[in-house]
Design a protein around this motif. Structure first.
Motif, PDB file in Angstrom:
ATOM      1  N   TRP A  16       0.823  -1.218   0.000  1.00 22.09           N
ATOM      2  CA  TRP A  16       0.000   0.000   0.000  1.00 22.09           C
ATOM      3  C   TRP A  16       0.857   1.269   0.000  1.00 22.09           C
ATOM      4  O   TRP A  16       0.463   2.302   0.527  1.00 22.09           O
ATOM      5  N   ASP A  18       4.938   3.229   0.285  1.00 18.97           N
ATOM      6  CA  ASP A  18       6.014   3.408   1.270  1.00 18.97           C
ATOM      7  C   ASP A  18       6.895   2.169   1.412  1.00 18.97           C
ATOM      8  O   ASP A  18       7.418   1.896   2.486  1.00 18.97           O
ATOM      9  N   ASN A  43       0.993  13.156  -3.601  1.00 17.38           N
ATOM     10  CA  ASN A  43       0.578  12.212  -2.541  1.00 17.38           C
ATOM     11  C   ASN A  43       1.702  11.239  -2.227  1.00 17.38           C
ATOM     12  O   ASN A  43       1.771  10.669  -1.155  1.00 17.38           O
ATOM     13  N   ALA A  44       2.590  11.028  -3.209  1.00 14.32           N
ATOM     14  CA  ALA A  44       3.698  10.096  -3.023  1.00 14.32           C
ATOM     15  C   ALA A  44       4.758  10.729  -2.134  1.00 14.32           C
ATOM     16  O   ALA A  44       4.886  11.949  -2.086  1.00 14.32           O
ATOM     17  N   GLY A 143      -9.510   8.744   3.716  1.00 11.62           N
ATOM     18  CA  GLY A 143      -8.241   9.025   4.401  1.00 11.62           C
ATOM     19  C   GLY A 143      -7.201   9.476   3.399  1.00 11.62           C
ATOM     20  O   GLY A 143      -6.053   9.045   3.444  1.00 11.62           O
ATOM     21  N   THR A 144      -7.598  10.327   2.465  1.00 12.56           N
ATOM     22  CA  THR A 144      -6.666  10.760   1.413  1.00 12.56           C
ATOM     23  C   THR A 144      -5.574  11.653   1.995  1.00 12.56           C
ATOM     24  O   THR A 144      -5.648  12.090   3.146  1.00 12.56           O
ATOM     25  N   THR A 145      -4.592  11.949   1.163  1.00  9.49           N
ATOM     26  CA  THR A 145      -3.494  12.828   1.584  1.00  9.49           C
ATOM     27  C   THR A 145      -3.894  14.307   1.481  1.00  9.49           C
ATOM     28  O   THR A 145      -3.112  15.181   1.821  1.00  9.49           O
ATOM     29  N   ASN A 243       2.873   5.538  -5.155  1.00  9.55           N
ATOM     30  CA  ASN A 243       1.771   4.868  -4.438  1.00  9.55           C
ATOM     31  C   ASN A 243       2.071   3.348  -4.541  1.00  9.55           C
ATOM     32  O   ASN A 243       3.196   3.000  -4.313  1.00  9.55           O
ATOM     33  N   VAL A 257      -8.440   3.430  -2.285  1.00 12.67           N
ATOM     34  CA  VAL A 257      -7.334   3.413  -3.233  1.00 12.67           C
ATOM     35  C   VAL A 257      -7.024   4.847  -3.623  1.00 12.67           C
ATOM     36  O   VAL A 257      -7.730   5.769  -3.223  1.00 12.67           O
ATOM     37  N   THR A 258      -6.011   5.025  -4.427  1.00 18.70           N
ATOM     38  CA  THR A 258      -5.775   6.345  -4.990  1.00 18.70           C
ATOM     39  C   THR A 258      -6.493   6.412  -6.348  1.00 18.70           C
ATOM     40  O   THR A 258      -7.216   5.485  -6.711  1.00 18.70           O
ATOM     41  N   VAL A 292      -1.381   3.509   5.079  1.00 18.59           N
ATOM     42  CA  VAL A 292      -1.773   4.821   5.616  1.00 18.59           C
ATOM     43  C   VAL A 292      -3.171   5.125   5.110  1.00 18.59           C
ATOM     44  O   VAL A 292      -3.481   4.839   3.966  1.00 18.59           O
ATOM     45  N   ARG A 322       1.446  11.128   9.143  1.00 16.21           N
ATOM     46  CA  ARG A 322       0.526  10.253   9.893  1.00 16.21           C
ATOM     47  C   ARG A 322       1.235   8.946  10.286  1.00 16.21           C
ATOM     48  O   ARG A 322       2.007   8.403   9.490  1.00 16.21           O
TER      49      ARG A 322
HETATM   50  P1  IMP Z   1      -4.990  10.088  -2.276  1.00 18.55           P
HETATM   51  O1  IMP Z   1      -4.029   9.457  -3.224  1.00 18.55           O
HETATM   52  O2  IMP Z   1      -4.435  11.310  -1.596  1.00 18.55           O
HETATM   53  O3  IMP Z   1      -6.331  10.331  -2.892  1.00 18.55           O
HETATM   54  O4  IMP Z   1      -5.253   9.054  -1.081  1.00 18.55           O
HETATM   55  C1  IMP Z   1      -5.927   7.818  -1.286  1.00 18.55           C
HETATM   56  C2  IMP Z   1      -5.362   6.730  -0.385  1.00 18.55           C
HETATM   57  O5  IMP Z   1      -4.076   6.341  -0.854  1.00 18.55           O
HETATM   58  C3  IMP Z   1      -5.151   7.150   1.064  1.00 18.55           C
HETATM   59  O6  IMP Z   1      -5.375   6.033   1.901  1.00 18.55           O
HETATM   60  C4  IMP Z   1      -3.682   7.535   1.119  1.00 18.55           C
HETATM   61  O7  IMP Z   1      -3.152   7.430   2.409  1.00 18.55           O
HETATM   62  C5  IMP Z   1      -3.109   6.502   0.168  1.00 18.55           C
HETATM   63  N1  IMP Z   1      -1.861   6.923  -0.486  1.00 18.55           N
HETATM   64  C6  IMP Z   1      -1.741   7.707  -1.566  1.00 18.55           C
HETATM   65  N2  IMP Z   1      -0.455   7.828  -1.912  1.00 18.55           N
HETATM   66  C7  IMP Z   1       0.252   7.074  -1.060  1.00 18.55           C
HETATM   67  C8  IMP Z   1       1.642   6.770  -0.929  1.00 18.55           C
HETATM   68  O8  IMP Z   1       2.493   7.188  -1.718  1.00 18.55           O
HETATM   69  N3  IMP Z   1       1.970   5.974   0.115  1.00 18.55           N
HETATM   70  C9  IMP Z   1       1.052   5.455   0.958  1.00 18.55           C
HETATM   71  N4  IMP Z   1      -0.251   5.690   0.865  1.00 18.55           N
HETATM   72  C10 IMP Z   1      -0.652   6.504  -0.136  1.00 18.55           C
END
Ligand code: IMP
Length: 444
Positions: A16, A18, A43-44, A143-145, A243, A257-258, A292, A322
């Protein structure tokens, strides 16, 4: 079409996120002519340690730390121009040469209203969903970033309301477009937040974006042609996945998911490089699991073992800070991710973090309401019911951060790696035993 004489390689996360992809990309980058990001955005969070110095990269490909290598932000990435420029400045201030950074004119822009919408939707989801409706499958929040990733990709698919990096260089059209877009966005925000919303001023947004576009101008290119030119000149390409496979919008634990194809499957559409030109795919996996944000994670630990691993592994988000959720290695999930991403080889990272655990557990099947299965359940709602079936192996207590060959590892660590290989059916070619470039075991 001419054959691909030099096949591209890829580094992609199999959990998931990291997993330590940044370190591996940095290690391999000097052997390549271009390192390419194909998905995701800020987000990465890729942490790379070079000569004891820690770099946190979000939008800039990790290949930037290797002089002379093109660092390409492909069309599949969603770019927040302000953050990109900030990241470049931080790198330059630390003496990193950023002159080989290139951004696709077709990458989509994360606009200020996307970030606001991301935060607002998360807030609305977490406050409007009662426990009762959640149990029926309505999600509380992803729980997005809050980096605006989902709304930016939504506008890409929506088309008329999308802004691409190339649009930043056409001020008159951009201004006209933003007048239409801001009026639509303001209407949506007003409806979503009836108690008050500060309207986006189209002209102010346009001024800001045009200024940012001017700063980016020298690095904006048609990167599909650039990559084709690299290949035609006999050069080699390394894809840097962001991601990870389990966050892939089609093949991950949807809806948690993203918003991009963050498995290896996103490489073609995210860069314009055809699939037959991609050869080696290194699937990166932590020696345990982390996640996360929301969504099911069958092997999650809620005890002191989880806490110990979190602290030893510094499992706190690079992007949001987080604390990460921690669990045992899930081989059912890993085998599925290796299948989806077509991993030709595995790289196990953070093996050193497991040192000190008396025993190590590996999930080898799930007990589901329908019975036992060794197949992953790629659905965020159904996966909640998966109860992992564990196999227990002996742990190790030695400090392995100085190991440089497979044979230097304790017998228990070698047995653990061999069990992973056997279950997944893919060889572990690389083992990382610490954050530094040197703390890596490359197997013959
Ligand atoms: P978003 O990509 O910000 O929309 O977040 C969607 C989900 O993907 C959330 O649970 C984030 O924590 C997770 N996420 C997005 N990018 C990463 C990453 O690079 N590492 C870990 N979790 C990520």
């Amino acid at each position: 079409m001419e054959a691909c004489t030099q096949k591209a390689s890829a580094v992609v996360g199999l959990q998931w996120g990291d997993e330590g992809k940044g370190k591996l990309v940095d290690l391999l980058a000097p052997q390549f002519d271009a390192v390419v990001r194909y998905n995701g955005g800020a987000n990465a969070g890729h942490s790379v340690v070079v000569a004891g110095e820690r770099y946190s990269l979000h939008l800039v490909p990790s290949g930037i730390l290797s002089p002379g290598v093109f660092a390409v932000v492909g069309n599949g990435v969603v770019v927040d121009p302000e953050r990109l420029l900030e990241e470049m400045k931080t790198l330059s201030d630390r003496g990193v040469d950023v002159s080989k950074l290139v951004v696709s004119d077709r990458a989509h822009v994360v606009m200020p209203y996307h970030k606001e919408e991301d935060a607002l939707r998360e807030e609305l989801l977490s406050t409007s969903v009662s426990e009762k409706t959640e149990s029926k499958g309505v999600i509380a929040a992803i729980g997005t970033t809050k980096r605006g990733i989902g709304p930016a990709y939504a506008d890409k698919v929506q088309r008329a309301t999308a802004i691409r990096i190339g649009d930043l260089l056409r001020p008159a059209i951009l201004r006209e477009k933003l007048t239409m877009i801001c009026s639509m966005k303001n209407a949506i925000f007003a409806a979503l937040r009836p108690d008050g919303h500060t309207a986006f001023d189209a002209d102010a947004v346009a001024d800001e974006m045009i200024a940012l576009g001017e700063q980016l101008r020298p690095m904006i290119k048609d990167t599909a042609y650039l990559l084709d030119d690299v290949r035609k000149a006999g050069g080699t390409i390394l894809f840097e996945g962001a991601n990870a496979t389990m966050l892939d919008v089609d093949h991950g634990t949807f809806p948690y998911v993203t918003s991009s194809n963050s498995s290896a499957l996103g490489m073609g559409p995210g860069t314009g490089v055809p699939p037959q030109c991609i050869g080696r795919i290194i699937g990166v996996v932590k020696a345990y699991s982390t996640r996360v944000g929301g969504g099911p994670m069958p092997t999650e630990l809620f005890d002191s073992v989880g806490d110990e691993i979190r602290v030893r592994g510094r499992e706190f988000g690079t992007t949001t800070g987080r604390p990460r959720r921690v669990g045992w290695l899930d081989l059912v999930q890993l085998k599925y991710a290796a299948m989806i991403s077509g991993a030709t080889e595995l790289c196990i990272t953070l093996l050193d973090v497991l040192s000190g655990e008396d025993e190590l557990k590996l999930a080898v099947a799930y007990d589901m309401p329908e019975g036992r299965t060794d197949r992953f359940v790629a659905d965020g709602y159904a996966l909640v019911d998966a109860k992992p079936v564990y196999e227990t192996m002996a742990g190790f207590s030695q400090d392995i951060t100085g190991a440089r060959t497979f044979d230097e590892l304790p017998a228990e660590a070698k047995a653990y790696i061999k069990r992973v290989e056997e279950f997944v059916g893919v060889r572990v070619g690389i083992v990382s035993v610490g954050p530094d470039r040197e703390q890596t075991i490359i197997r013959d």
